[in-house]
Motif scaffolding. Structure first.
Motif, PDB file in Angstrom:
ATOM      1  N   LEU A 223       4.074 -70.675 -22.675  1.00  0.00           N
ATOM      2  CA  LEU A 223       3.174 -70.767 -23.833  1.00  0.00           C
ATOM      3  C   LEU A 223       1.714 -70.807 -23.389  1.00  0.00           C
ATOM      4  CD1 LEU A 223       2.443 -71.287 -26.767  1.00  0.00           C
ATOM      5  CD2 LEU A 223       3.160 -73.655 -26.489  1.00  0.00           C
ATOM      6  N   THR A 262       6.040 -75.330 -21.167  1.00  0.00           N
ATOM      7  CA  THR A 262       6.949 -74.907 -22.228  1.00  0.00           C
ATOM      8  C   THR A 262       7.104 -73.393 -22.267  1.00  0.00           C
ATOM      9  OG1 THR A 262       6.359 -76.848 -23.520  1.00  0.00           O
ATOM     10  CG2 THR A 262       7.365 -75.017 -24.725  1.00  0.00           C
ATOM     11  N   THR A 264       8.285 -70.281 -24.274  1.00  0.00           N
ATOM     12  CA  THR A 264       8.526 -69.867 -25.656  1.00  0.00           C
ATOM     13  C   THR A 264       7.591 -68.716 -25.996  1.00  0.00           C
ATOM     14  OG1 THR A 264       8.388 -70.556 -27.980  1.00  0.00           O
ATOM     15  CG2 THR A 264       6.849 -71.594 -26.488  1.00  0.00           C
ATOM     16  N   CYS A 266       6.099 -68.631 -28.916  1.00  0.00           N
ATOM     17  CA  CYS A 266       5.401 -69.130 -30.111  1.00  0.00           C
ATOM     18  C   CYS A 266       3.981 -68.576 -30.248  1.00  0.00           C
ATOM     19  CB  CYS A 266       5.349 -70.660 -30.103  1.00  0.00           C
ATOM     20  SG  CYS A 266       6.938 -71.428 -30.434  1.00  0.00           S
ATOM     21  N   TRP A 271       5.080 -68.450 -36.434  1.00  0.00           N
ATOM     22  CA  TRP A 271       6.138 -68.863 -37.355  1.00  0.00           C
ATOM     23  C   TRP A 271       5.909 -68.309 -38.764  1.00  0.00           C
ATOM     24  CZ3 TRP A 271      10.295 -72.466 -36.740  1.00  0.00           C
ATOM     25  CH2 TRP A 271      10.488 -72.868 -35.406  1.00  0.00           C
ATOM     26  N   PHE A 277       1.213 -71.124 -36.062  1.00  0.00           N
ATOM     27  CA  PHE A 277       2.076 -71.893 -35.160  1.00  0.00           C
ATOM     28  C   PHE A 277       1.333 -73.151 -34.746  1.00  0.00           C
ATOM     29  CE2 PHE A 277       1.192 -71.705 -30.480  1.00  0.00           C
ATOM     30  CZ  PHE A 277      -0.014 -71.031 -30.522  1.00  0.00           C
ATOM     31  N   CYS A 278       2.054 -74.080 -34.128  1.00  0.00           N
ATOM     32  CA  CYS A 278       1.548 -75.445 -33.916  1.00  0.00           C
ATOM     33  C   CYS A 278       0.116 -75.491 -33.397  1.00  0.00           C
ATOM     34  CB  CYS A 278       2.473 -76.184 -32.943  1.00  0.00           C
ATOM     35  SG  CYS A 278       4.186 -76.210 -33.476  1.00  0.00           S
ATOM     36  N   CYS A 285       1.355 -78.657 -28.627  1.00  0.00           N
ATOM     37  CA  CYS A 285       2.762 -78.279 -28.457  1.00  0.00           C
ATOM     38  C   CYS A 285       3.545 -79.492 -27.978  1.00  0.00           C
ATOM     39  CB  CYS A 285       2.866 -77.143 -27.442  1.00  0.00           C
ATOM     40  SG  CYS A 285       4.571 -76.806 -26.945  1.00  0.00           S
ATOM     41  N   ALA A 286       4.701 -79.739 -28.615  1.00  0.00           N
ATOM     42  CA  ALA A 286       5.544 -80.883 -28.243  1.00  0.00           C
ATOM     43  C   ALA A 286       6.600 -80.493 -27.214  1.00  0.00           C
ATOM     44  CB  ALA A 286       6.212 -81.447 -29.491  1.00  0.00           C
ATOM     45  N   GLY A 287       6.610 -79.215 -26.821  1.00  0.00           N
ATOM     46  CA  GLY A 287       7.609 -78.777 -25.836  1.00  0.00           C
ATOM     47  C   GLY A 287       9.016 -78.718 -26.412  1.00  0.00           C
ATOM     48  N   CYS A 288       9.123 -78.356 -27.707  1.00  0.00           N
ATOM     49  CA  CYS A 288      10.426 -78.498 -28.370  1.00  0.00           C
ATOM     50  C   CYS A 288      11.462 -77.485 -27.902  1.00  0.00           C
ATOM     51  CB  CYS A 288      10.268 -78.457 -29.885  1.00  0.00           C
ATOM     52  SG  CYS A 288       9.972 -76.829 -30.577  1.00  0.00           S
ATOM     53  N   THR A 289      11.067 -76.488 -27.107  1.00  0.00           N
ATOM     54  CA  THR A 289      12.070 -75.538 -26.607  1.00  0.00           C
ATOM     55  C   THR A 289      12.558 -75.907 -25.206  1.00  0.00           C
ATOM     56  OG1 THR A 289      10.312 -74.134 -25.743  1.00  0.00           O
ATOM     57  CG2 THR A 289      11.133 -73.604 -27.945  1.00  0.00           C
TER      58      THR A 289
HETATM   59  S1  SF4 Z   1       6.178 -77.574 -30.343  1.00  0.00           S
HETATM   60 FE1  SF4 Z   1       7.851 -76.060 -30.341  1.00  0.00          FE
HETATM   61  S2  SF4 Z   1       7.352 -74.701 -32.096  1.00  0.00           S
HETATM   62 FE2  SF4 Z   1       5.450 -75.818 -31.582  1.00  0.00          FE
HETATM   63  S3  SF4 Z   1       4.343 -74.463 -30.148  1.00  0.00           S
HETATM   64 FE3  SF4 Z   1       5.588 -75.908 -28.910  1.00  0.00          FE
HETATM   65  S4  SF4 Z   1       7.523 -74.777 -28.508  1.00  0.00           S
HETATM   66 FE4  SF4 Z   1       6.480 -73.746 -30.247  1.00  0.00          FE
END
Ligand code: SF4
Ligand code: SF4
Length: 365
Positions: A223, A262, A264, A266, A271, A277-278, A285-289
């Motif tokens: 990212l 992270t 992704t 994104c 989105w 996107f975030c 970014c919370a690193g959700c992937t």
């Molecule tokens: S938190 Fe998740 S959805 Fe948001 S930018 Fe990071 S990886 Fe993408």
């Protein structure tokens, strides 16, 4: 019910269907010549037990991400036409009738098994459905599946529930003898699921995956390398005060952004059909992937990316030593002045130049 009847049943014309296929083909980055193949694959899959969808310890956020929309978009239309034989949240049946229906469809085999939510392992009683432990239901459904697609952070790696007392695990920790395609995120992005399902239906094979079983097509880039705020990072401009309009576009690293760790797409594919996107909405970014998303707490053995909005680790800068995250901006700027180079220093402080125990992600550079 034949395909034409299915379209009519859903209030769609064939023209609506072909328009949705064209939009989805473009959104997924497939060449235009793929449109007839995608249309044929969806038509062929509709009416067959293409998909069984189980829900474990979840918030239903991934289902919401895919299905909740005021006006159904192309992604929703296509997913709706694929034959989802069992989905607790959206199916009309309930109780024993629903569970019998699940068993009947499992017997037919050959379906894609989509799993949302984590699996409790500390005690089967943490989640039972119709009197059966969820883990046993998953194992029975997995045994006859052609492939398994865990969606969302919880089903892939345990997610937020793994920080609690249930011993929450991802599908890959329970099922070892089936192809697994992890589509993490909190929630999953609709395009990731649709693209993966279509890839499987058209080519009848699992896409190329990284070491965390994520498709490289969606999780193969960092990212941080595609972030619209990257220029500010390079200049050492880090947001420290949310109320300062002059810092509005600055890099969110010091506000806990996990973008440098992270993998992704994104930043390239926003989105909600490209709306936002975030990070562009000023949320770090919370690193959700990542497998270690939200890893925290005494029950959690993963190396974590929590807390979500704070950097708590001390950063080691070459020639400088340990630096408090709140003062790193000044240190980076100073280092640039003395010739260390912000990019180099930044790589070190975000951990990209040293082996990161928690990250076995995609194509790290
Ligand atoms: S938190 Fe998740 S959805 Fe948001 S930018 Fe990071 S990886 Fe993408
Ligand atoms: S640290 Fe976060 S906000 Fe800053 S450039 Fe990297 S991904 Fe973007």
């Amino acid at each position: 019910m034949d395909f034409q009847s299915r379209l009519e049943h859903k209030g769609l014309t064939r023209r609506d269907f072909l328009k949705a296929v064209a939009a989805v083909t473009a959104a997924l980055g497939f060449p235009v010549v793929y449109e007839p193949r995608i249309a044929a694959a969806v038509e062929k899959a509709a009416g067959k037990p293409a998909v069984i969808w189980l829900e474990g310890q979840d918030c239903t956020g991934c289902s919401e991400s895919l299905l909740a929309s005021v006006n159904p978009g192309p992604t929703e239309i296509i997913l709706d036409l694929l034959s989802v034989r069992y989905h607790e949240t959206i199916m009309a049946a309930s109780g024993q009738v629903a569970e019998n229906w699940l068993d009947e469809n499992i017997k037919q085999g050959g379906y894609l098994l989509i799993v949302e939510g984590s699996i409790p392992t500390a005690d089967d009683r943490f989640l039972t459905i119709g009197g059966r432990p969820f883990k046993a239901i998953l194992q029975a459904a997995a045994a006859k599946a052609a492939a398994i697609v865990p969606i969302g952070a919880c089903a892939c790696y345990g997610g937020i529930p793994a920080a609690g007392p249930t011993g929450a695990k991802g599908v890959q920790d329970i099922i070892k003898d089936k192809p697994i395609i992890n589509l993490p995120g909190c929630p999953v992005k609709p395009n990731w699921l649709l693209g993966t399902v279509l890839h499987y239906l058209i080519l009848n094979k699992v896409p190329e995956l990284d070491s965390n079983k994520r498709p490289l097509a969606y999780f193969g880039t960092l990212l941080h390398d595609n972030c619209p705020r990257r220029g500010h990072y390079e200049k050492g401009e880090f947001l420290t005060d949310w109320n300062d309009p002059g810092q509005k576009e600055f890099c969110l690293l010091l506000r806990g952004c996990k973008g440098p760790k992270t993998f992704t797409d994104c930043a390239q594919n926003w989105w909600n059909d490209g709306v936002n996107f975030c990070i562009n909405a000023s949320s770090p970014c919370a690193g959700c992937t990542q497998p270690e998303f939200y890893a925290a707490g005494p029950m959690d053995t993963r190396v974590g990316l929590a807390p979500l909005y704070l950097r708590t680790d001390t950063m080691n800068l070459p020639g400088v030593g340990g630096v408090n995250p709140e003062t790193v901006g000044k240190v980076v700027a100073g280092a640039a002045v003395v010739g260390a180079g912000v990019h180099l220093v930044g790589n070190v402080l975000t951990g990209r130049l040293k082996q990161d125990k928690g990250d076995k992600g995609g194509r790290e550079q």
